[in-house]
Scaffold this motif. Structure first.
Motif, PDB file in Angstrom:
ATOM      1  N   GLY A 141       0.003  16.582   7.324  1.00 17.48           N
ATOM      2  CA  GLY A 141       1.083  15.252   8.101  1.00 17.48           C
ATOM      3  C   GLY A 141       1.963  15.233   7.016  1.00 17.48           C
ATOM      4  O   GLY A 141       1.652  16.146   5.415  1.00 17.48           O
ATOM      5  N   PRO A 142       2.821  14.834   7.104  1.00 17.14           N
ATOM      6  CA  PRO A 142       3.807  13.797   6.365  1.00 17.14           C
ATOM      7  C   PRO A 142       3.327  13.904   4.641  1.00 17.14           C
ATOM      8  O   PRO A 142       2.314  13.237   5.277  1.00 17.14           O
ATOM      9  CB  PRO A 142       4.758  13.065   7.119  1.00 17.14           C
ATOM     10  CG  PRO A 142       4.798  13.354   7.800  1.00 17.14           C
ATOM     11  CD  PRO A 142       2.653  14.181   8.281  1.00 17.14           C
ATOM     12  N   VAL A 143       4.310  14.460   3.861  1.00 25.93           N
ATOM     13  CA  VAL A 143       4.170  13.595   2.066  1.00 25.93           C
ATOM     14  C   VAL A 143       4.981  12.566   2.117  1.00 25.93           C
ATOM     15  O   VAL A 143       6.190  13.047   1.710  1.00 25.93           O
ATOM     16  CB  VAL A 143       3.555  14.883   1.922  1.00 25.93           C
ATOM     17  CG1 VAL A 143       3.480  14.574   0.281  1.00 25.93           C
ATOM     18  CG2 VAL A 143       2.955  15.936   2.060  1.00 25.93           C
ATOM     19  N   ARG A 144       4.325  11.906   1.527  1.00 27.59           N
ATOM     20  CA  ARG A 144       5.163  11.305   0.708  1.00 27.59           C
ATOM     21  C   ARG A 144       5.671  10.699  -1.090  1.00 27.59           C
ATOM     22  O   ARG A 144       3.961  11.710  -1.620  1.00 27.59           O
ATOM     23  CB  ARG A 144       5.193   9.329   0.812  1.00 27.59           C
ATOM     24  CG  ARG A 144       5.643   8.114  -0.314  1.00 27.59           C
ATOM     25  CD  ARG A 144       5.186   6.905   0.391  1.00 27.59           C
ATOM     26  NE  ARG A 144       5.389   6.614   1.824  1.00 27.59           N
ATOM     27  CZ  ARG A 144       7.210   6.484   1.992  1.00 27.59           C
ATOM     28  NH1 ARG A 144       7.759   5.755   1.553  1.00 27.59           N
ATOM     29  NH2 ARG A 144       7.356   6.422   3.502  1.00 27.59           N
ATOM     30  N   ILE A 145       6.471  11.824  -1.297  1.00 30.24           N
ATOM     31  CA  ILE A 145       6.445  12.132  -3.351  1.00 30.24           C
ATOM     32  C   ILE A 145       7.022  11.038  -3.374  1.00 30.24           C
ATOM     33  O   ILE A 145       7.985  10.262  -3.488  1.00 30.24           O
ATOM     34  CB  ILE A 145       7.880  13.244  -2.956  1.00 30.24           C
ATOM     35  CG1 ILE A 145       7.204  14.480  -2.451  1.00 30.24           C
ATOM     36  CG2 ILE A 145       7.456  13.743  -4.107  1.00 30.24           C
ATOM     37  CD1 ILE A 145       7.522  15.062  -2.288  1.00 30.24           C
ATOM     38  N   LYS A 146       6.370  10.146  -4.889  1.00 26.51           N
ATOM     39  CA  LYS A 146       6.907   8.972  -4.975  1.00 26.51           C
ATOM     40  C   LYS A 146       6.903   9.794  -7.081  1.00 26.51           C
ATOM     41  O   LYS A 146       6.587   9.623  -7.565  1.00 26.51           O
ATOM     42  CB  LYS A 146       5.653   8.334  -5.347  1.00 26.51           C
ATOM     43  CG  LYS A 146       5.558   7.913  -3.507  1.00 26.51           C
ATOM     44  CD  LYS A 146       4.839   6.732  -3.680  1.00 26.51           C
ATOM     45  CE  LYS A 146       3.771   6.321  -4.566  1.00 26.51           C
ATOM     46  NZ  LYS A 146       2.232   5.654  -4.242  1.00 26.51           N
ATOM     47  N   ASP A 147       8.343   8.820  -7.735  1.00 20.99           N
ATOM     48  CA  ASP A 147       8.106   8.923  -9.023  1.00 20.99           C
ATOM     49  C   ASP A 147       7.693   7.887  -9.296  1.00 20.99           C
ATOM     50  O   ASP A 147       7.613   6.534  -9.022  1.00 20.99           O
ATOM     51  CB  ASP A 147       9.498   8.197  -8.725  1.00 20.99           C
ATOM     52  CG  ASP A 147      10.250   7.803 -10.839  1.00 20.99           C
ATOM     53  OD1 ASP A 147       9.522   8.160 -11.457  1.00 20.99           O
ATOM     54  OD2 ASP A 147      11.599   7.505 -10.573  1.00 20.99           O
ATOM     55  N   VAL A 148       6.635   8.121 -10.268  1.00 25.22           N
ATOM     56  CA  VAL A 148       5.790   6.928 -10.964  1.00 25.22           C
ATOM     57  C   VAL A 148       6.023   5.931 -11.839  1.00 25.22           C
ATOM     58  O   VAL A 148       5.171   4.865 -12.450  1.00 25.22           O
ATOM     59  CB  VAL A 148       4.875   8.063 -11.431  1.00 25.22           C
ATOM     60  CG1 VAL A 148       3.955   9.246 -11.003  1.00 25.22           C
ATOM     61  CG2 VAL A 148       5.414   8.358 -13.183  1.00 25.22           C
ATOM     62  N   CYS A 149       7.560   5.925 -12.120  1.00 24.29           N
ATOM     63  CA  CYS A 149       7.745   4.759 -12.804  1.00 24.29           C
ATOM     64  C   CYS A 149       8.599   4.001 -11.283  1.00 24.29           C
ATOM     65  O   CYS A 149       9.060   3.072 -12.416  1.00 24.29           O
ATOM     66  CB  CYS A 149       8.389   4.675 -14.198  1.00 24.29           C
ATOM     67  SG  CYS A 149       7.673   6.289 -14.993  1.00 24.29           S
ATOM     68  N   GLY A 150       9.106   4.621 -10.502  1.00 22.35           N
ATOM     69  CA  GLY A 150      10.018   3.661  -9.632  1.00 22.35           C
ATOM     70  C   GLY A 150       9.472   2.466  -9.323  1.00 22.35           C
ATOM     71  O   GLY A 150       8.095   2.039  -8.898  1.00 22.35           O
ATOM     72  N   LYS A 151       9.856   1.504  -8.823  1.00 22.17           N
ATOM     73  CA  LYS A 151       9.339   0.005  -8.915  1.00 22.17           C
ATOM     74  C   LYS A 151      10.507  -0.600  -7.441  1.00 22.17           C
ATOM     75  O   LYS A 151      12.107  -0.073  -6.766  1.00 22.17           O
ATOM     76  CB  LYS A 151      10.234  -1.180  -9.498  1.00 22.17           C
ATOM     77  CG  LYS A 151       8.813  -0.252 -11.206  1.00 22.17           C
ATOM     78  CD  LYS A 151      10.186  -1.367 -12.429  1.00 22.17           C
ATOM     79  CE  LYS A 151       9.827  -1.327 -13.599  1.00 22.17           C
ATOM     80  NZ  LYS A 151      10.098  -1.636 -15.057  1.00 22.17           N
TER      81      LYS A 151
END
Length: 385
Positions: free
Chosen positions: A165-175
């Motif tokens: 299914g859909p995938v969430r891609i995340k900046d590891v330093c994002g706040k």
């Protein structure tokens, strides 16, 4: 912050019973890096108010901010704005839990979302200090997903996840929920990954995990301060910023004396009990996988939501081993417990809205004004029960 708001905040400081601390310090100070920006105006104001309340709680002076070279020559209790790498902590004279509020980690990536997931395979690129034990020890306490440190590994991980299914891609330093994007197919995945700088990927990594819908995010935390420990479960609220984005809007916390064991004794619905268990497992796994970690403030975001197959899932999204958005509520709880020795449970909240409003009577105002960067804001903490 406007002068009137500062006056209002000063008047809101309530009398506190002095802490009979098992140690003495010369005062409480923010630990800063003078080479880096101090953040937006609302961040700076909030940080100053938080330090003032910690100092009052500990019955100690509130000192001016210090950098590492200044701090190492003092006996100040330090509050950094980020989890500190071990060598930076040593430079500031931090060697044990009694010295600071926050986290000390063996490598920068350990303090980010990167450690929430394992690697896509045994051949995947990784930092020198990466531990495979973390993912193994966590089991299903986090959502299905991967951390990658190269375009090749990220592309492979994304394709494996897209099969479900859909995938969430995340900046590891994002706040504050920023730095994230959801992709539904391989073409979109490759476009997003193609924007990533190879060196940044190799240094910090990127997270890819199953996307959930119909979600609620819980906060589970534990703080040790002046020989006392509190822990809590709660929920996060969203608000809309001046760019129309949904961002962090505060936390509602149910706080008890003691650690995670005290939380686990509460009679709670199964989903909340599961969220607390996930946070506790993550905490234990991090300590085991990365020896040398020192944590006096930890907050875990735990999500509950529906996956692509229609199943409800619960897992840790990320950790925060530094003072953060919920810290005003945490300190309010310490204040309540100190002033009321017979009280074992309190409910406290933080609120952040992107407009100037009048907070409720009894609120501690952390910021009220027009930030030159983000616009009008009001931030406050409140005890409700």
């Amino acid at each position: 912050m406007h002068g009137g708001s500062e006056l209002q905040s000063q008047k809101s400081l309530s009398p506190l019973i002095p802490v009979a601390a098992p140690w003495r310090k010369s005062g409480v100070a923010a630990l800063i890096d003078r080479g880096n920006a101090l953040g937006n105006a609302h961040d700076q104001a909030s940080r100053t108010m938080l330090l003032r309340r910690i100092a009052a709680l500990l019955d100690q002076p509130h000192l001016a901010p210090m950098d590492a070279w200044e701090a190492v020559g003092t006996d100040a209790f330090l509050v950094p704005s980020e989890a500190l790498e071990i060598h930076k902590a040593n430079e500031a004279g931090i060697s044990e839990a009694r010295d600071f509020l926050g986290g000390v980690v063996p490598a920068p990536f350990v303090g980010t979302k990167a450690i929430t997931h394992g690697l896509v395979d045994d051949d995947a690129l990784r930092p020198k200090q990466w531990s495979n034990d973390m993912a193994r020890l966590m089991g299903d306490a986090a959502l299905p997903g991967y951390t990658a440190f190269s375009h090749t590994d990220a592309a492979k991980a994304g394709r494996l996840l897209l099969a479900k299914g859909p995938v969430r891609i995340k900046d590891v330093c994002g706040k504050a929920g920023l730095g994230q994007i959801v992709v539904d197919d391989v073409e979109a995945l490759d476009i997003v990954l193609g924007r990533e700088d190879a060196l940044t990927l190799a240094t910090h990594g990127i997270v890819l995990e199953e996307n959930l819908t119909d979600v609620v995010t819980y906060s589970v935390g534990l703080i040790e301060l002046a020989g006392q420990t509190i822990s809590y479960w709660g929920s996060q609220n969203l608000t809309v910023d001046h760019k129309g984005r949904e961002v962090y809007g505060g936390s509602d916390l149910h706080i008890v004396r003691g650690g995670f064991d005290a939380l686990r004794k509460l009679e709670l619905p199964d989903n909340l009990a599961r969220a607390i268990d996930c946070a506790a497992v993550f905490d234990e796994a991090a300590h085991a996988a990365y020896p040398g970690i020192i944590l006096t403030r930890r907050n875990y975001d735990v999500i509950e939501g529906t996956d692509a197959a229609g199943n409800r899932q619960i897992g840790v999204l990320e950790q925060s081993w530094r003072v953060g958005g919920a810290s005003g509520a945490e300190i309010a709880a310490f204040e309540a417990f100190r002033a009321e020795p017979g009280t074992s449970h309190v409910r406290c909240s933080t609120v952040e809205v992107y407009e100037q409003i009048t907070p409720p009577v009894g609120a501690v105002v952390y910021y009220q004004g027009v930030d030159p960067v983000v616009g009008a804001m009001t931030k406050y903490a409140m005890r409700y029960a």
